[in-house]
Write a protein that holds these residues in place. Structure first.
Motif, PDB file in Angstrom:
ATOM      1  N   HIS A  98       0.839  -1.203   0.000  1.00  0.00           N
ATOM      2  CA  HIS A  98       0.000   0.000   0.000  1.00  0.00           C
ATOM      3  C   HIS A  98       0.879   1.260   0.000  1.00  0.00           C
ATOM      4  CE1 HIS A  98      -3.146   2.815   1.285  1.00  0.00           C
ATOM      5  NE2 HIS A  98      -2.305   3.222   2.216  1.00  0.00           N
ATOM      6  N   CYS A  99       1.924   1.262   0.816  1.00  0.00           N
ATOM      7  CA  CYS A  99       2.817   2.427   0.879  1.00  0.00           C
ATOM      8  C   CYS A  99       3.526   2.635  -0.462  1.00  0.00           C
ATOM      9  CB  CYS A  99       3.850   2.264   1.992  1.00  0.00           C
ATOM     10  SG  CYS A  99       3.113   2.298   3.625  1.00  0.00           S
ATOM     11  N   ARG A 100       4.006   1.525  -1.046  1.00  0.00           N
ATOM     12  CA  ARG A 100       4.679   1.657  -2.351  1.00  0.00           C
ATOM     13  C   ARG A 100       3.734   2.306  -3.365  1.00  0.00           C
ATOM     14  NH1 ARG A 100       5.985  -3.711  -1.835  1.00  0.00           N
ATOM     15  NH2 ARG A 100       7.960  -4.016  -0.757  1.00  0.00           N
ATOM     16  N   ASP A 101       2.459   1.894  -3.313  1.00  0.00           N
ATOM     17  CA  ASP A 101       1.483   2.405  -4.285  1.00  0.00           C
ATOM     18  C   ASP A 101       1.206   3.900  -4.080  1.00  0.00           C
ATOM     19  OD1 ASP A 101       1.329  -0.136  -5.200  1.00  0.00           O
ATOM     20  OD2 ASP A 101      -0.581  -0.629  -4.234  1.00  0.00           O
ATOM     21  N   PHE A 102       1.164   4.331  -2.832  1.00  0.00           N
ATOM     22  CA  PHE A 102       0.736   5.712  -2.571  1.00  0.00           C
ATOM     23  C   PHE A 102       1.870   6.671  -2.212  1.00  0.00           C
ATOM     24  CE2 PHE A 102      -3.114   3.290  -2.257  1.00  0.00           C
ATOM     25  CZ  PHE A 102      -4.078   4.135  -2.785  1.00  0.00           C
ATOM     26  N   PHE A 103       3.080   6.156  -1.875  1.00  0.00           N
ATOM     27  CA  PHE A 103       4.165   7.054  -1.450  1.00  0.00           C
ATOM     28  C   PHE A 103       5.390   6.899  -2.335  1.00  0.00           C
ATOM     29  CE2 PHE A 103       1.559   6.533   2.354  1.00  0.00           C
ATOM     30  CZ  PHE A 103       1.391   7.847   2.778  1.00  0.00           C
ATOM     31  N   GLY A 104       5.157   6.798  -3.608  1.00  0.00           N
ATOM     32  CA  GLY A 104       6.248   6.820  -4.573  1.00  0.00           C
ATOM     33  C   GLY A 104       7.219   5.667  -4.418  1.00  0.00           C
ATOM     34  N   GLY A 105       6.696   4.467  -4.197  1.00  0.00           N
ATOM     35  CA  GLY A 105       7.556   3.284  -4.181  1.00  0.00           C
ATOM     36  C   GLY A 105       8.296   3.047  -2.879  1.00  0.00           C
ATOM     37  N   ARG A 106       8.040   3.890  -1.860  1.00  0.00           N
ATOM     38  CA  ARG A 106       8.731   3.680  -0.573  1.00  0.00           C
ATOM     39  C   ARG A 106       7.913   2.753   0.332  1.00  0.00           C
ATOM     40  NH1 ARG A 106       9.185   9.230   1.941  1.00  0.00           N
ATOM     41  NH2 ARG A 106       7.365   9.623   0.628  1.00  0.00           N
ATOM     42  N   VAL A 107       8.616   1.876   1.086  1.00  0.00           N
ATOM     43  CA  VAL A 107       7.909   1.034   2.061  1.00  0.00           C
ATOM     44  C   VAL A 107       7.699   1.856   3.338  1.00  0.00           C
ATOM     45  CG1 VAL A 107       8.764  -1.166   1.173  1.00  0.00           C
ATOM     46  CG2 VAL A 107      10.053   0.057   2.964  1.00  0.00           C
ATOM     47  N   PHE A 108       6.909   1.288   4.266  1.00  0.00           N
ATOM     48  CA  PHE A 108       6.537   2.018   5.486  1.00  0.00           C
ATOM     49  C   PHE A 108       7.759   2.560   6.241  1.00  0.00           C
ATOM     50  CE2 PHE A 108       5.599   2.228  10.016  1.00  0.00           C
ATOM     51  CZ  PHE A 108       4.426   2.999  10.028  1.00  0.00           C
ATOM     52  N   ALA A 109       8.782   1.705   6.372  1.00  0.00           N
ATOM     53  CA  ALA A 109       9.941   2.100   7.179  1.00  0.00           C
ATOM     54  C   ALA A 109      10.683   3.293   6.564  1.00  0.00           C
ATOM     55  CB  ALA A 109      10.895   0.922   7.341  1.00  0.00           C
ATOM     56  N   ASP A 110      10.506   3.504   5.266  1.00  0.00           N
ATOM     57  CA  ASP A 110      11.226   4.603   4.609  1.00  0.00           C
ATOM     58  C   ASP A 110      10.427   5.909   4.604  1.00  0.00           C
ATOM     59  OD1 ASP A 110      13.276   2.873   4.118  1.00  0.00           O
ATOM     60  OD2 ASP A 110      12.543   2.310   2.123  1.00  0.00           O
ATOM     61  N   LEU A 111       9.198   5.879   5.093  1.00  0.00           N
ATOM     62  CA  LEU A 111       8.407   7.116   5.125  1.00  0.00           C
ATOM     63  C   LEU A 111       8.901   8.007   6.259  1.00  0.00           C
ATOM     64  CD1 LEU A 111       4.775   5.647   4.756  1.00  0.00           C
ATOM     65  CD2 LEU A 111       6.432   6.211   2.958  1.00  0.00           C
ATOM     66  N   ASP A 112       8.571   9.318   6.168  1.00  0.00           N
ATOM     67  CA  ASP A 112       8.917  10.154   7.315  1.00  0.00           C
ATOM     68  C   ASP A 112       7.830   9.990   8.389  1.00  0.00           C
ATOM     69  OD1 ASP A 112       6.791  11.977   6.856  1.00  0.00           O
ATOM     70  OD2 ASP A 112       8.042  13.077   5.411  1.00  0.00           O
ATOM     71  N   ALA A 113       8.099  10.539   9.552  1.00  0.00           N
ATOM     72  CA  ALA A 113       7.249  10.275  10.717  1.00  0.00           C
ATOM     73  C   ALA A 113       5.793  10.665  10.473  1.00  0.00           C
ATOM     74  CB  ALA A 113       7.805  10.999  11.942  1.00  0.00           C
ATOM     75  N   GLU A 114       5.600  11.803   9.853  1.00  0.00           N
ATOM     76  CA  GLU A 114       4.215  12.238   9.629  1.00  0.00           C
ATOM     77  C   GLU A 114       3.468  11.305   8.688  1.00  0.00           C
ATOM     78  OE1 GLU A 114       4.134  16.403   8.559  1.00  0.00           O
ATOM     79  OE2 GLU A 114       5.233  16.841  10.419  1.00  0.00           O
TER      80      GLU A 114
END
Lengths: 202, 419
Positions: A98-114
């Motif tokens: 889901h994160c890859r689909d909505f946050f430009g290919g990044r997994v959850f751990a690579d997202l920023d805190a917000e």
């Protein structure tokens, strides 16, 4: 009777690297390190959860796991056909996708805190749809396990350095407070103690 | 009655003046024998774990090797059913079985020789009423040349003195009855005295404490720290009758002694034993309360922390315990023994009070050996031996290691036996 150590040899190999990275990141948002002190990461919560999932809890060894599987009320508790180990594994895969689909290919751990908080709030509210996995059930379990790891006895892998107990001012299982009765408004002088002892001498 | 039985005037005095069962008319020799067998706690050694009472073959660990106790039921082939009274008397008083076979002195004939021949025959009369049990006894496991029984003639020549107890003039009848029971059938000194290299009691240090079954049986002299100096006659009677008193609780091998032996004795006999024990002088160097030793501060701090974290739930921060429930650590003689083995046993393996008719609840202390390592136990006990006004030598790491292996061996054997 000797309490069974649930941190068992081999537990460290339960998670894949991706799973460990997810749990580490997610629990660090649920109990963050902030000005009140150390959080889930310093407490070793990931280690605690990995160890629990590698054991009887992960296998739902003591749960009724036959059908029928229906949506229950909150009071009826966990209703999925998946064991906790299967739920973590399936949910982490789905959330990372889901994160890859909505946050430009990044997994959850690579997202920023917000961004991570946004995803976690979504899981808590039952969004997004994660296919077979019920996101609310997963969030509920993850949150509960995070709190357990933060506040359980250090012999089970979490609450390292008694950071959880220090935060809430719990001295651990001590039994004789007779010396302190009547001494109001003073800090309790003894350090926290766990089942295996206190820090520094163990 | 044979003439030999009444030769000793003292014997008549001992059984005649003694209060208690022995005195009561109407009790047959057999009943007296049952009582005297309890004084001697025969059942303890002559019963294997899970075996028939008195059928023997219990392994008796000694510093020299393992011996197996005899079957003393009246089975003709494997027990003592074929023995005459005279043969039984010879075994009890000279350590010699029929056919001239010498018995190893792990069988306490050096003590039993002090019993009157009348009392010994009463014990035989009672043993004869038991159900015969067929139980072969394993041969001793001793290295050569100890396996050669003829050598025991030399042991006897050096360390054994045959002869019935002679009352000490000038002491009361009660004192003499106590001495008769303690020194004779009761064989208290077998554990509570130091032994020489040949396993014989060091007579000049009798009752100053000694090793038994991996425990250190405490000093019974009037020593204020290690001995019974603070105990009254009534305290001793209460301990032996009920398993505990205001100072201490029986644990380890003594718990079994209380359960199987002393609780069944009459208060009069226990009082007599107490009167005798109270009269034992302390060893020369009596430690003064308030003795302070030069101890490692860091070690003491660690010991105190371990005490606060592990012990205070029951023994309280003050070390005073709860009278009648949890023994006090302050002033404890078990803690302050010259050798710390019993205290180490209790910390590592836990301890259970005996269950007696007077105090049936076998309160227990849990084992801590699974969570405390040898260094920690050494620090904890060094602290406890020197806190709350206590004073005793520091506990060595290696002593804890030794006791731990004794416990592991014992528990391994118990696990095997229960399989």
């Amino acid at each position: 009777m000797v309490p069974a150590l649930t941190r068992r040899p081999g537990a460290d190999g339960h998670f894949t690297d991706a799973e460990r990275a997810f749990v580490d990141a997610a629990t660090a948002r649920i109990i963050p390190t902030d000005d009140t002190g150390a959080g889930a990461r310093e407490a070793g919560v990931t280690q605690f959860i990995e160890s629990q999932l590698a054991g009887d809890f992960g296998d739902a060894a003591r749960w009724y796991m036959q059908g029928p599987f229906k949506d229950g009320t909150d009071e009826q508790g966990y209703q999925l056909p998946l064991t906790p180990a299967q739920l973590y594994s399936a949910a982490i895969r789905a959330v990372d996708q889901h994160c890859r689909d909505f946050f430009g290919g990044r997994v959850f751990a690579d997202l920023d805190a917000e961004e991570q908080d946004e995803v976690l709030r979504g899981l808590e509210a039952g969004e997004p749809e994660l296919g077979d996995v019920d996101s609310r059930s997963f969030f509920k379990m993850l949150r509960a396990n995070t709190v357990e790891g933060f506040l359980s006895d250090p012999m089970y892998g979490g609450n390292q350095g008694f950071v959880g107990w220090r935060l809430i001012g719990f001295p651990g299982p001590r039994y004789d407070y007779t010396r302190f009765i009547g001494r109001h408004g003073e800090p309790f002088p003894l350090p926290p103690v766990g089942i295996l002892g206190r820090d520094g001498f163990i | 009655m044979r003439a030999g039985l009444t030769v000793l005037a003292g014997a008549a005095v001992l059984t005649g003046t003694a209060a208690g069962l022995a005195q009561e008319a109407g009790f047959s020799d057999i009943e007296r024998g049952r009582y005297l067998a309890r004084v001697g706690d025969c059942v303890a050694c002559h019963t294997a774990e899970g075996g028939e009472p008195f059928a023997g073959n219990r392994p008796i660990p000694t510093p020299f090797g393992t011996l197996y106790s005899a079957n003393i039921t009246p089975d003709r082939e494997t027990g003592i059913g074929g023995w005459s009274d005279a043969e039984f008397e010879r075994a009890m008083t000279q350590g010699m079985a029929p056919g001239g076979k010498r018995l190893y002195p792990a069988f306490p004939y050096p003590f039993f020789t002090k019993a009157t021949r009348d009392d010994i025959r009463a014990i035989k009369a009672w043993l004869d009423t038991l159900e015969p049990v067929r139980q072969e006894v394993d041969p001793p496991e001793l290295p050569w040349p100890l396996s050669w029984r003829a050598l025991l003639a030399g042991w006897n020549a050096l360390f054994f003195e045959e002869g019935v107890f002679t009352p000490v003039p000038g002491k009361s009848a009660e004192w003499n009855r106590g001495a008769y029971l303690v020194e004779g059938l009761g064989h208290c000194a077998a554990c509570h005295s130091p032994k020489n290299l040949a396993g014989a009691v060091e007579l000049d240090e009798a009752f100053e404490g000694g090793f038994g079954e991996g425990w250190f049986a405490p000093d019974l002299t009037g020593d204020l720290r290690e001995g019974l100096g603070e105990w009254s006659v009534e305290d001793i009677v209460e301990y032996l009758k009920t398993g505990s008193n205001r100072f201490s609780s029986a644990g380890g091998p003594m718990a079994e002694v209380v359960e199987r032996s002393t609780q069944h004795l009459t208060r009069e006999d226990l009082r007599a034993m107490a009167v005798y024990l109270e009269d034992l002088p302390a060893a020369e160097e009596v430690a003064e309360p308030g003795d302070v030793r030069d101890l490692d501060e860091l070690l003491m701090a660690e010991g105190e922390a371990l005490f606060v974290d592990n012990c205070t739930g029951c023994h309280l921060m003050s070390g005073e315990g709860q009278e009648g429930v949890f023994p006090a650590l302050a002033g404890s003689s078990v803690l302050q023994q010259e050798e710390p083995h019993s205290a180490i046993q209790i910390v590592l393996g836990g301890a259970e009070k005996p269950s007696t008719e007077a105090k049936p609840t076998p309160l227990a202390m849990p084992a801590l050996g699974w969570k405390l390592d040898d260094d920690e136990v050494a620090a904890l006990l060094t602290y406890l031996r020197n806190a709350f006004g206590n004073s005793a030598s520091p506990v060595e790491h290696s002593t804890v290691t030794d006791v731990r292996s004794i416990i592991e061996e014992r528990e391994g054997t118990a696990a095997l036996a229960s399989e």
